[in-house]
Design a protein around this motif. Structure first.
Motif, PDB file in Angstrom:
ATOM      1  N   ARG A 148       0.811  -1.219   0.000  1.00 38.55           N
ATOM      2  CA  ARG A 148       0.000   0.000   0.000  1.00 38.55           C
ATOM      3  C   ARG A 148       0.846   1.273   0.000  1.00 38.55           C
ATOM      4  NH1 ARG A 148      -1.451  -1.792   5.492  1.00 38.55           N
ATOM      5  NH2 ARG A 148      -0.139  -0.704   7.002  1.00 38.55           N
ATOM      6  N   LEU A 149       2.160   1.113   0.143  1.00 37.17           N
ATOM      7  CA  LEU A 149       3.035   2.285   0.175  1.00 37.17           C
ATOM      8  C   LEU A 149       3.251   2.842  -1.225  1.00 37.17           C
ATOM      9  CD1 LEU A 149       5.801   0.959   2.612  1.00 37.17           C
ATOM     10  CD2 LEU A 149       3.828   2.415   3.177  1.00 37.17           C
ATOM     11  N   GLU A 150       3.752   4.066  -1.296  1.00 40.95           N
ATOM     12  CA  GLU A 150       4.125   4.656  -2.573  1.00 40.95           C
ATOM     13  C   GLU A 150       5.270   3.852  -3.193  1.00 40.95           C
ATOM     14  OE1 GLU A 150       2.700   7.191  -4.129  1.00 40.95           O
ATOM     15  OE2 GLU A 150       1.221   7.422  -2.521  1.00 40.95           O
ATOM     16  N   SER A 151       5.356   3.918  -4.528  1.00 40.73           N
ATOM     17  CA  SER A 151       6.356   3.135  -5.240  1.00 40.73           C
ATOM     18  C   SER A 151       7.766   3.419  -4.744  1.00 40.73           C
ATOM     19  CB  SER A 151       6.254   3.418  -6.741  1.00 40.73           C
ATOM     20  OG  SER A 151       7.230   2.701  -7.451  1.00 40.73           O
ATOM     21  N   ALA A 152       8.076   4.680  -4.479  1.00 42.76           N
ATOM     22  CA  ALA A 152       9.422   5.037  -4.011  1.00 42.76           C
ATOM     23  C   ALA A 152       9.727   4.400  -2.666  1.00 42.76           C
ATOM     24  CB  ALA A 152       9.561   6.555  -3.924  1.00 42.76           C
ATOM     25  N   ASP A 153       8.730   4.307  -1.799  1.00 41.74           N
ATOM     26  CA  ASP A 153       8.938   3.691  -0.486  1.00 41.74           C
ATOM     27  C   ASP A 153       9.092   2.177  -0.623  1.00 41.74           C
ATOM     28  OD1 ASP A 153       8.743   6.159   0.863  1.00 41.74           O
ATOM     29  OD2 ASP A 153       6.548   6.044   0.854  1.00 41.74           O
ATOM     30  N   GLN A 154       8.326   1.564  -1.521  1.00 41.26           N
ATOM     31  CA  GLN A 154       8.500   0.130  -1.787  1.00 41.26           C
ATOM     32  C   GLN A 154       9.908  -0.151  -2.309  1.00 41.26           C
ATOM     33  OE1 GLN A 154       5.392  -1.848  -4.037  1.00 41.26           O
ATOM     34  NE2 GLN A 154       3.940  -0.227  -3.542  1.00 41.26           N
ATOM     35  N   ALA A 155      10.358   0.705  -3.214  1.00 38.48           N
ATOM     36  CA  ALA A 155      11.692   0.527  -3.788  1.00 38.48           C
ATOM     37  C   ALA A 155      12.766   0.656  -2.708  1.00 38.48           C
ATOM     38  CB  ALA A 155      11.924   1.544  -4.898  1.00 38.48           C
ATOM     39  N   ALA A 156      12.573   1.569  -1.770  1.00 34.88           N
ATOM     40  CA  ALA A 156      13.554   1.753  -0.705  1.00 34.88           C
ATOM     41  C   ALA A 156      13.650   0.509   0.170  1.00 34.88           C
ATOM     42  CB  ALA A 156      13.177   2.970   0.140  1.00 34.88           C
ATOM     43  N   ILE A 157      12.511  -0.132   0.441  1.00 34.30           N
ATOM     44  CA  ILE A 157      12.518  -1.350   1.245  1.00 34.30           C
ATOM     45  C   ILE A 157      13.227  -2.476   0.501  1.00 34.30           C
ATOM     46  CG2 ILE A 157      11.017  -3.154   2.194  1.00 34.30           C
ATOM     47  CD1 ILE A 157       9.015  -0.878   2.856  1.00 34.30           C
ATOM     48  N   ALA A 158      12.898  -2.638  -0.783  1.00 33.59           N
ATOM     49  CA  ALA A 158      13.569  -3.674  -1.590  1.00 33.59           C
ATOM     50  C   ALA A 158      15.066  -3.423  -1.665  1.00 33.59           C
ATOM     51  CB  ALA A 158      12.959  -3.714  -2.982  1.00 33.59           C
ATOM     52  N   ARG A 159      15.437  -2.153  -1.765  1.00 32.44           N
ATOM     53  CA  ARG A 159      16.849  -1.802  -1.853  1.00 32.44           C
ATOM     54  C   ARG A 159      17.568  -2.158  -0.541  1.00 32.44           C
ATOM     55  NH1 ARG A 159      15.754   2.522  -4.490  1.00 32.44           N
ATOM     56  NH2 ARG A 159      15.551   3.847  -2.665  1.00 32.44           N
ATOM     57  N   ARG A 160      16.936  -1.877   0.589  1.00 33.79           N
ATOM     58  CA  ARG A 160      17.541  -2.202   1.887  1.00 33.79           C
ATOM     59  C   ARG A 160      17.658  -3.713   2.060  1.00 33.79           C
ATOM     60  NH1 ARG A 160      14.115   1.968   3.828  1.00 33.79           N
ATOM     61  NH2 ARG A 160      12.729   0.487   4.882  1.00 33.79           N
ATOM     62  N   LEU A 161      16.655  -4.443   1.607  1.00 34.35           N
ATOM     63  CA  LEU A 161      16.683  -5.902   1.705  1.00 34.35           C
ATOM     64  C   LEU A 161      17.861  -6.453   0.891  1.00 34.35           C
ATOM     65  CD1 LEU A 161      13.596  -8.245   1.398  1.00 34.35           C
ATOM     66  CD2 LEU A 161      15.768  -8.824   0.366  1.00 34.35           C
ATOM     67  N   ALA A 162      17.980  -5.992  -0.345  1.00 33.88           N
ATOM     68  CA  ALA A 162      19.058  -6.467  -1.207  1.00 33.88           C
ATOM     69  C   ALA A 162      20.418  -6.097  -0.635  1.00 33.88           C
ATOM     70  CB  ALA A 162      18.894  -5.899  -2.613  1.00 33.88           C
ATOM     71  N   ALA A 163      20.538  -4.896  -0.105  1.00 29.66           N
ATOM     72  CA  ALA A 163      21.811  -4.450   0.467  1.00 29.66           C
ATOM     73  C   ALA A 163      22.179  -5.270   1.703  1.00 29.66           C
ATOM     74  CB  ALA A 163      21.731  -2.974   0.814  1.00 29.66           C
ATOM     75  N   LEU A 164      21.185  -5.612   2.512  1.00 28.11           N
ATOM     76  CA  LEU A 164      21.443  -6.408   3.710  1.00 28.11           C
ATOM     77  C   LEU A 164      21.962  -7.793   3.339  1.00 28.11           C
ATOM     78  CD1 LEU A 164      21.309  -6.779   6.754  1.00 28.11           C
ATOM     79  CD2 LEU A 164      18.867  -7.308   6.535  1.00 28.11           C
ATOM     80  N   LEU A 165      21.356  -8.411   2.325  1.00 30.13           N
ATOM     81  CA  LEU A 165      21.808  -9.731   1.899  1.00 30.13           C
ATOM     82  C   LEU A 165      23.205  -9.673   1.278  1.00 30.13           C
ATOM     83  CD1 LEU A 165      18.585 -11.356   0.435  1.00 30.13           C
ATOM     84  CD2 LEU A 165      19.657 -11.745   2.638  1.00 30.13           C
ATOM     85  N   HIS A 209      14.309   0.233 -14.109  1.00 31.94           N
ATOM     86  CA  HIS A 209      13.088   0.769 -14.707  1.00 31.94           C
ATOM     87  C   HIS A 209      11.868  -0.105 -14.443  1.00 31.94           C
ATOM     88  CE1 HIS A 209      15.514   3.781 -16.567  1.00 31.94           C
ATOM     89  NE2 HIS A 209      16.119   2.949 -17.391  1.00 31.94           N
ATOM     90  N   ALA A 210      12.056  -1.213 -13.734  1.00 31.44           N
ATOM     91  CA  ALA A 210      10.954  -2.125 -13.439  1.00 31.44           C
ATOM     92  C   ALA A 210      10.258  -1.731 -12.141  1.00 31.44           C
ATOM     93  CB  ALA A 210      11.494  -3.553 -13.338  1.00 31.44           C
ATOM     94  N   PRO A 211       9.087  -2.285 -11.882  1.00 33.21           N
ATOM     95  CA  PRO A 211       8.427  -2.032 -10.595  1.00 33.21           C
ATOM     96  C   PRO A 211       9.315  -2.467  -9.438  1.00 33.21           C
ATOM     97  CG  PRO A 211       6.888  -3.030 -12.142  1.00 33.21           C
ATOM     98  CD  PRO A 211       8.246  -3.103 -12.780  1.00 33.21           C
ATOM     99  N   PRO A 212       9.148  -1.882  -8.261  1.00 33.97           N
ATOM    100  CA  PRO A 212       9.994  -2.241  -7.119  1.00 33.97           C
ATOM    101  C   PRO A 212       9.878  -3.720  -6.775  1.00 33.97           C
ATOM    102  CG  PRO A 212       8.691  -0.269  -6.655  1.00 33.97           C
ATOM    103  CD  PRO A 212       8.168  -0.842  -7.940  1.00 33.97           C
ATOM    104  N   GLY A 213      10.984  -4.287  -6.357  1.00 31.07           N
ATOM    105  CA  GLY A 213      10.972  -5.691  -5.974  1.00 31.07           C
ATOM    106  C   GLY A 213      12.342  -6.306  -6.071  1.00 31.07           C
TER     107      GLY A 213
END
Length: 384
Positions: free
Chosen positions: A319-336, A350-354
């Protein structure tokens, strides 16, 4: 929700969608016979390049009357070469459902400026209406959307009695999916995708119909040297014997030969497809169990078995804005990545966040299974 941090990591944490994971057991020592310091135009150099062509033909089961060549600039260069060389005599239908299809459409519209072109588009996660293409027109499409994780299910939508050419970007499909050669007039791929080769080189396979177009059609625009497949009105035969237009890396050549030999040794294309499909099945089991991720591909029949694209379906994030979803995915990837559990798994820019996991044949299913616990742990750490 707290999840215990896993201890066992994937033996190979490389899940990038290009360049992709090296074959199991790969070691730099396997490249000791590379012709470094030698000319690619020497007899030995040309023999190595010709071997790449013939081994590619054999593993992919390319028909004997198709011509195969090594070309500059990876798959992008291969696609551009055939667009600039072949398009013009007929109207063109371009299928676009992810970033590379959009790029080919934009090049055709803005650079070649053809008088008769149609872009049949669909949003990320979906396919365009395949029944809308015309057998009278040339068709440009990707077999597998590398940045969307959506593939065409088969070649049944391509007319057997077509008068136009089919031009297929197969870079994330070749060596992992069954390609119906009788439906494909031009097919392109790169070394850096499904067999985990080094970047730089692309390849093309041309049907007799495509060769006929090459010899009968003169483009209306100037042709850069690296795009020329003909010379003085005849086919540039040397290109199809390993006499490349530009200077290839002989180290990359040796590396790709190593991958092709491995592919043949494990059973060829059927074995490669089995490995990739097993990886997709493992991911499907984990997605169903985990609950928080979902496939970007809307239709299960269209899910890619190589570039598997995932979105975060957890309602707290969705339900979050696309930029906020992207930030979460980015943090997840960085943590791994910081944990050494997975490298380069964030969705294409250029793809949807994920997330995007390469699951082609060079990836071991055991490594994916080891990753799943890390994905669940990392998501619990970054989720709101």
């Amino acid at each position: 929700m707290s999840i215990r941090r896993p201890t066992a990591r994937p033996r190979n944490p490389c899940f990038s969608s290009g360049p992709c994971a090296k074959r199991p057991g790969w070691r730099p020592e396997g490249l000791a016979a590379a012709l470094v310091g030698r000319s690619h135009r020497s007899a030995a150099g040309k023999a190595r390049l010709a071997e790449v062509i013939e081994r590619s033909r054999s593993v992919l089961d390319i028909p004997a009357d198709y011509r195969v060549a090594i070309v500059p600039a990876s798959d992008t260069g291969a696609v551009e070469m055939v667009l600039w060389s072949l398009l013009g005599p007929r109207g063109v239908d371009v299928l676009a459902w992810e970033s590379f299809g959009e790029q080919w459409a934009q090049d055709i519209i803005s650079q070649l400026r053809l008088a008769d072109e149609r872009c049949l588009a669909a949003p990320y996660g979906c396919l365009p209406d395949l029944t809308a293409v015309s057998a009278e027109r040339d068709i440009v499409f990707a077999w597998n959307g590398t940045t969307s994780g959506v593939r065409v299910p088969d070649g049944g939508w391509i007319a057997a009695d077509r008068s136009g050419l089919t031009i297929c970007d197969a870079t994330s499909a070749a060596f992992a999916m069954a390609l119906p050669w009788d439906k494909l007039d031009v097919t392109t791929w790169s070394w850096q995708k499904a067999l985990g080769g080094e970047a730089q080189h692309g390849m093309i396979a041309l049907s007799p119909r495509a060769i006929e177009r090459l010899l009968s059609h003169t483009p209306a625009w100037p042709m850069p040297k690296i795009f020329r497949l003909t010379q003085d009105g005849a086919l540039a035969e040397g290109i199809f014997r390993g006499e490349t237009i530009n200077t290839p890396s002989m180290l990359a050549v040796e590396d790709h030969l190593d991958a092709l030999r491995w592919a043949a040794d494990i059973g060829g294309l059927p074995a490669l497809i089995t490995r990739a499909e097993a990886n997709l099945a493992a991911i499907e089991e984990w997605v169903a169990r985990a609950g928080w991720p979902a496939f970007l591909a809307v239709d299960k029949a269209h899910r890619s078995c190589t570039s598997v694209c995932l979105r975060i379906a957890d309602p707290a994030v969705a339900r979050l804005e696309s930029a906020d979803q992207a930030a979460i995915a980015r943090r997840l990837a960085a943590l791994l990545e910081a944990e050494g559990a997975a490298f380069d798994i964030e969705a294409y820019r250029h793809a949807p966040p994920g997330l995007r996991l390469w699951a082609g044949a060079t990836v071991e299913t055991a490594d994916l299974r080891a990753l799943f616990g890390w994905l669940d742990w990392a998501y619990a750490e970054v989720a709101p």
